[in-house]
Design a protein around this motif. Structure first.
Motif, PDB file in Angstrom:
ATOM      1  N   ALA A 132       0.830  -1.205   0.000  1.00 13.89           N
ATOM      2  CA  ALA A 132       0.000   0.000   0.000  1.00 13.89           C
ATOM      3  C   ALA A 132       0.864   1.255   0.000  1.00 13.89           C
ATOM      4  O   ALA A 132       0.587   2.220  -0.727  1.00 13.89           O
ATOM      5  CB  ALA A 132      -0.930  -0.005   1.203  1.00 13.89           C
ATOM      6  N   VAL A 137      -1.375   4.105  -1.943  1.00 15.41           N
ATOM      7  CA  VAL A 137      -2.750   3.950  -1.488  1.00 15.41           C
ATOM      8  C   VAL A 137      -2.971   4.842  -0.258  1.00 15.41           C
ATOM      9  O   VAL A 137      -2.159   4.846   0.672  1.00 15.41           O
ATOM     10  CB  VAL A 137      -3.048   2.479  -1.123  1.00 15.41           C
ATOM     11  N   LEU A 144      -9.708  -1.690   3.242  1.00 13.91           N
ATOM     12  CA  LEU A 144      -9.116  -2.989   2.933  1.00 13.91           C
ATOM     13  C   LEU A 144     -10.188  -4.053   3.131  1.00 13.91           C
ATOM     14  O   LEU A 144     -10.825  -4.113   4.188  1.00 13.91           O
ATOM     15  CB  LEU A 144      -7.917  -3.298   3.819  1.00 13.91           C
ATOM     16  N   ASP A 197     -10.026   4.792  -2.332  1.00 12.90           N
ATOM     17  CA  ASP A 197      -9.104   3.670  -2.515  1.00 12.90           C
ATOM     18  C   ASP A 197      -9.607   2.445  -1.760  1.00 12.90           C
ATOM     19  O   ASP A 197      -9.872   2.516  -0.547  1.00 12.90           O
ATOM     20  CB  ASP A 197      -7.706   4.025  -2.001  1.00 12.90           C
ATOM     21  N   VAL A 199      -8.606  -1.714  -1.342  1.00 17.69           N
ATOM     22  CA  VAL A 199      -7.663  -2.801  -1.608  1.00 17.69           C
ATOM     23  C   VAL A 199      -8.353  -4.130  -1.320  1.00 17.69           C
ATOM     24  O   VAL A 199      -8.901  -4.335  -0.227  1.00 17.69           O
ATOM     25  CB  VAL A 199      -6.397  -2.668  -0.735  1.00 17.69           C
ATOM     26  N   MET A 232       0.586  -6.788  -6.859  1.00 15.37           N
ATOM     27  CA  MET A 232      -0.664  -6.043  -6.764  1.00 15.37           C
ATOM     28  C   MET A 232      -0.993  -5.442  -8.124  1.00 15.37           C
ATOM     29  O   MET A 232      -0.123  -4.906  -8.803  1.00 15.37           O
ATOM     30  CB  MET A 232      -0.553  -4.935  -5.717  1.00 15.37           C
ATOM     31  N   TRP A 244      -7.680  -1.889  -6.009  1.00 19.89           N
ATOM     32  CA  TRP A 244      -6.393  -2.570  -6.087  1.00 19.89           C
ATOM     33  C   TRP A 244      -6.629  -4.030  -5.738  1.00 19.89           C
ATOM     34  O   TRP A 244      -7.379  -4.345  -4.817  1.00 19.89           O
ATOM     35  CB  TRP A 244      -5.400  -1.963  -5.097  1.00 19.89           C
TER      36      TRP A 244
END
Length: 283
Positions: A132, A137, A144, A197, A199, A232, A244
């Protein structure tokens, strides 16, 4: 003295044991050079055990077949799963009971699933922080989502997805476990991922269909989004968000450390409580 087919429950030194890594596998989607095989080779190089073998619940070689071939040895079965779900609690013990090794009185120890070991979670958490940061990120305002398989028949609180989300909660504005099967369901991810963002981390050992196709599809990503050199992929635009997708590393030294610790400490599964009465002497 253990009765025939008993799963042993005492910790002891294990240099004379054969360790069997029990993975899920897939009849039509199994990577022979995947996570289990790489981890097995790492363990062989350490020479901690008499031998290290790989077996599958689905695909070849099947767990029962491998146990039968090794029925003259003391055996230790380590489930390569993210938590103590159905496969670790029921399917693997059932395969053990079905083996000739169990019926002949072979000494078999069943360990806890690899994904429950703290060293495995700590290693993943460090990797995600590093990725990250390297990718820029905005974790302080990011989400997340640790995506596990889940199981509607068992709780997910002893699962790697739940533990990884907890470990990264101080780093991300939102850090939650999501599941393909079970609660909270991953298909509702838009309700919880309100940040720019997001992930996504699929916590599934091996590059099987779930990690390559099913989870990416739920997030509107292409099949098997190709990871960059760091593991990633992204960012992928999605309704004003940047997604991501972080793949799990094939395996690392920390995974081998966790297996050695599980076996040497006798970190036993404590399961399957629902199948326990059937683990005694065969009729």
């Amino acid at each position: 003295m253990l009765g025939a087919g008993r799963i042993a429950k005492d910790a002891h030194t294990c240099a004379g044991e054969v360790v069997v890594l029990a993975a899920h596998g897939a009849q039509a989607d199994c990577d022979p050079a995947g996570f289990a095989s790489i981890l097995a080779e790492r363990l062989r190089q350490r020479r901690c055990f008499a031998a290290v073998e790989v077996a599958f619940l689905h695909g070849k070689p099947h767990l029962a077949e491998v146990l039968d071939r090794l029925d003259r040895h003391d055996l230790c079965v380590v489930p390569l799963f993210a938590g103590q779900g159905y496969h670790a609690r029921v399917a693997i013990p059932a395969a053990i009971r079905a083996s000739r090794a169990a019926r002949s009185g072979c000494r078999i120890r069943l360990m806890a699933a690899l994904g429950t070991h703290p060293a495995y979670i700590e290693s993943l958490a460090r990797r995600m922080r590093r990725l990250a940061g390297r990718r820029g990120v905005d974790t302080a305002r990011g989400t997340l989502l640790a995506v596990g398989h889940g199981c509607p028949r068992t709780a997910n609180t002893d699962d790697a997805a739940d533990k990884l989300a907890a470990a990264l909660r101080p780093d991300f504005a939102v850090s939650l476990p999501e599941y393909l099967r079970g609660d909270p369901p991953v298909w509702r991810w838009r309700e919880v991922a309100q940040t720019v963002d997001t992930v996504v981390v699929p916590l599934l050992f091996g590059a099987g269909r779930h990690a390559r196709v099913d989870i990416p599809l739920l997030f509107g990503l292409p099949d098997a989004p190709p990871p960059d050199g760091d593991g990633m992929s992204g960012p992928w635009p999605n309704a004003g968000r940047r997604l991501w997708y972080a793949t799990l590393p094939p395996t690392g030294a920390s995974d081998a450390d966790a297996v050695v610790d599980l076996v040497q400490r006798g970190s036993l599964s404590g399961v399957p409580t629902d199948a326990e009465p059937h683990l005694g002497r065969a009729a």
